[in-house]
Design an enzyme around this catalytic site. Structure first.
Site, PDB file in Angstrom:
ATOM      1  N   ARG A 277       0.827  -1.141   0.138  1.00 27.22           N
ATOM      2  CA  ARG A 277       0.098   0.211   0.187  1.00 27.22           C
ATOM      3  C   ARG A 277       1.053   1.256   0.019  1.00 27.22           C
ATOM      4  NH1 ARG A 277      -1.244   2.229   4.574  1.00 27.22           N
ATOM      5  NH2 ARG A 277      -1.450   0.198   5.719  1.00 27.22           N
TER       6      ARG A 277
ATOM      7  N   TYR B 267     -17.025  15.976 -16.129  1.00 25.75           N
ATOM      8  CA  TYR B 267     -17.183  14.731 -16.262  1.00 25.75           C
ATOM      9  C   TYR B 267     -18.233  14.539 -14.924  1.00 25.75           C
ATOM     10  CZ  TYR B 267     -16.761   9.649 -14.766  1.00 25.75           C
ATOM     11  OH  TYR B 267     -17.304   8.338 -14.752  1.00 25.75           O
TER      12      TYR B 267
ATOM     13  N   ASP C 131      -8.051  18.587 -15.210  1.00 30.21           N
ATOM     14  CA  ASP C 131      -8.187  17.279 -15.707  1.00 30.21           C
ATOM     15  C   ASP C 131      -7.599  17.249 -17.351  1.00 30.21           C
ATOM     16  OD1 ASP C 131      -9.137  15.098 -16.701  1.00 30.21           O
ATOM     17  OD2 ASP C 131     -10.745  14.812 -15.235  1.00 30.21           O
TER      18      ASP C 131
ATOM     19  N   LYS D  79      -7.927   5.695 -19.499  1.00 28.32           N
ATOM     20  CA  LYS D  79      -8.196   6.077 -20.774  1.00 28.32           C
ATOM     21  C   LYS D  79      -7.074   6.014 -21.697  1.00 28.32           C
ATOM     22  CE  LYS D  79     -12.227   6.922 -18.781  1.00 28.32           C
ATOM     23  NZ  LYS D  79     -12.092   7.256 -17.544  1.00 28.32           N
TER      24      LYS D  79
END
Length: 397
Positions: free
Chosen positions: A59, A112, A189, A214
């Site tokens: 982690r 978005y 973004d 993406k």
């Protein structure tokens, strides 16, 4: 927590060279040119607290994820990068790391749907207020900054450019001046453009976020998100939240994203070329009301996009004269363009945002026109893609 994702500030090597080599040193044990996938959750210690190269628990750190983070920093021109399990996980960590209850966010009115849902419904409960404005409306933006939210604490301005799905282009350098004059951070973004086409940090942005699911990953096989910045103090805070909350990218997803990122430049060239051709072809169709693509000369952001981007991208939005019925019919009539969520993969996708990616903003000022479909243009042969769209539009009669 010590942030160890430092990357030197120089960008003297070309983009594709950095994409292939940044953070990708051959394995010192075997000489493997491709660094191995460290599919492990924990690391042996040579004594209590005696760590090997700082690795303790998955982690916190993992060599595969560190390699990806070095790539991301190098390609965006930042000094620090952090990789997360999804784009929204990255956005949530960013806001929780740098804002406190009572702070205010101004976001674009065409972000978005997931970003809007996170900020407006999840973080509002935590005490973060928000306003959504047209980032190209200087008066509206100035009014929102002056209002500063209920307690006069605008601390972050958030924009997508190109925006999803209305393809608006915002002047990043000008917006950075507005944000900094207000004492706020500017977050861009950069998912639609990718680091290959646009580097917001070089234009004055404080922080860049991505859904690496993406274009960066590029193959629709790995979810992820990223934050890139150069401010050490902010990076320290983000690194702590990444470690403490733990929404990190898993080793396999990080490895797949690293692999995809190495071909980002050559893929984006094909995405851009195909999208430009399709956008121009769509203009010839009588069924089409409007084509939203910054590569078209009549797009209101065309000249700005030409200045601050190195290409116009692979995303196109189309509005139909036949309204919602026509948009739905076309969306359900293609063969190569797969009807699906997401974007940026090598395959072409089609999306009906009003009921899919942006369903969360229906009934709000961010609602997407119901006659609109969004195309993520892939890297297939252009003649085949146009033939597919042609037969789909012909179903409208």
């Amino acid at each position: 927590m010590t942030v160890s994702r430092r990357r030197n500030k120089t960008m003297t090597e070309g983009f594709n060279t950095r994409a292939v080599h940044a953070g990708q040193t051959p394995d010192p044990t075997t000489g493997s040119v491709i660094p191995p996938l460290y599919q492990t959750t924990t690391f042996a210690q040579d004594g209590i607290g005696k760590l090997r190269n700082g690795y303790e628990y998955g982690r916190g750190t993992n060599p595969t994820r560190d390699g990806l983070q070095a790539q991301l920093a190098a390609l965006e021109g930042g000094e620090f990068a952090f990789s997360f399990a999804s784009g929204l996980a990255a956005e949530d960590a960013l806001i929780r790391a740098l804002l406190v209850p009572g702070d205010h966010i101004i976001m674009g009115n065409d972000v978005y749907g997931g970003t809007y849902r996170l900020i407006n419904r999840v973080l509002s409960v935590w005490g973060i207020s928000n306003a959504a404005v047209d980032m190209n409306d200087a008066d509206a933006l100035a009014a929102a900054v002056a209002a500063g939210g209920p307690e006069g604490k605008t601390k972050m301005i958030w924009v997508e450019t190109p925006s999803n799905p209305m393809m608006k282009i915002t002047d990043i350098a000008a917006l950075a001046e507005v944000a900094h004059a207000a004492g706020a951070l500017l977050v861009v973004d950069n998912t639609f453009a990718s680091p290959y086409l646009q580097n917001p940090l070089a234009l004055g942005t404080d922080i860049v976020v991505h859904s690496t699911t993406k274009y960066i990953g590029g193959h629709s096989d790995a979810s992820g998100g990223a934050i890139i910045l150069s401010d050490a103090e902010a990076a320290e805070k983000i690194g702590f939240v990444q470690f403490a909350v733990g929404a990190v990218s898993a080793p396999m997803e990080a490895w797949l994203t690293t692999r995809g990122l190495k071909t980002l430049g050559v893929r984006m060239d094909r995405h851009c070329s195909n999208a430009q051709t399709i956008a121009e072809w769509l203009l010839t169709r009588p069924e089409v009301e409007k084509v939203l693509y910054p590569g078209l000369p009549d797009h209101p952001g065309h000249e700005l996009a030409a200045r601050q981007m190195r290409g116009f991208g692979g995303m196109i939005s189309v509005q139909f004269k036949g309204g919602e019925a026509a948009a739905r019919k076309v969306a359900e009539s293609t063969h190569l363009f797969t009807l699906a969520e997401s974007l940026g993969g090598i395959e072409s996708l089609m999306n009906y945002p009003s009921d899919m990616t942006h369903a969360s903003v229906k009934g709000t000022e961010l609602a997407v026109p119901e006659n609109l479909i969004r195309l993520s243009v892939g890297i297939e042969d252009i003649a085949d893609l146009i033939a597919d769209l042609d037969q789909a539009l012909n179903t409208l009669g």
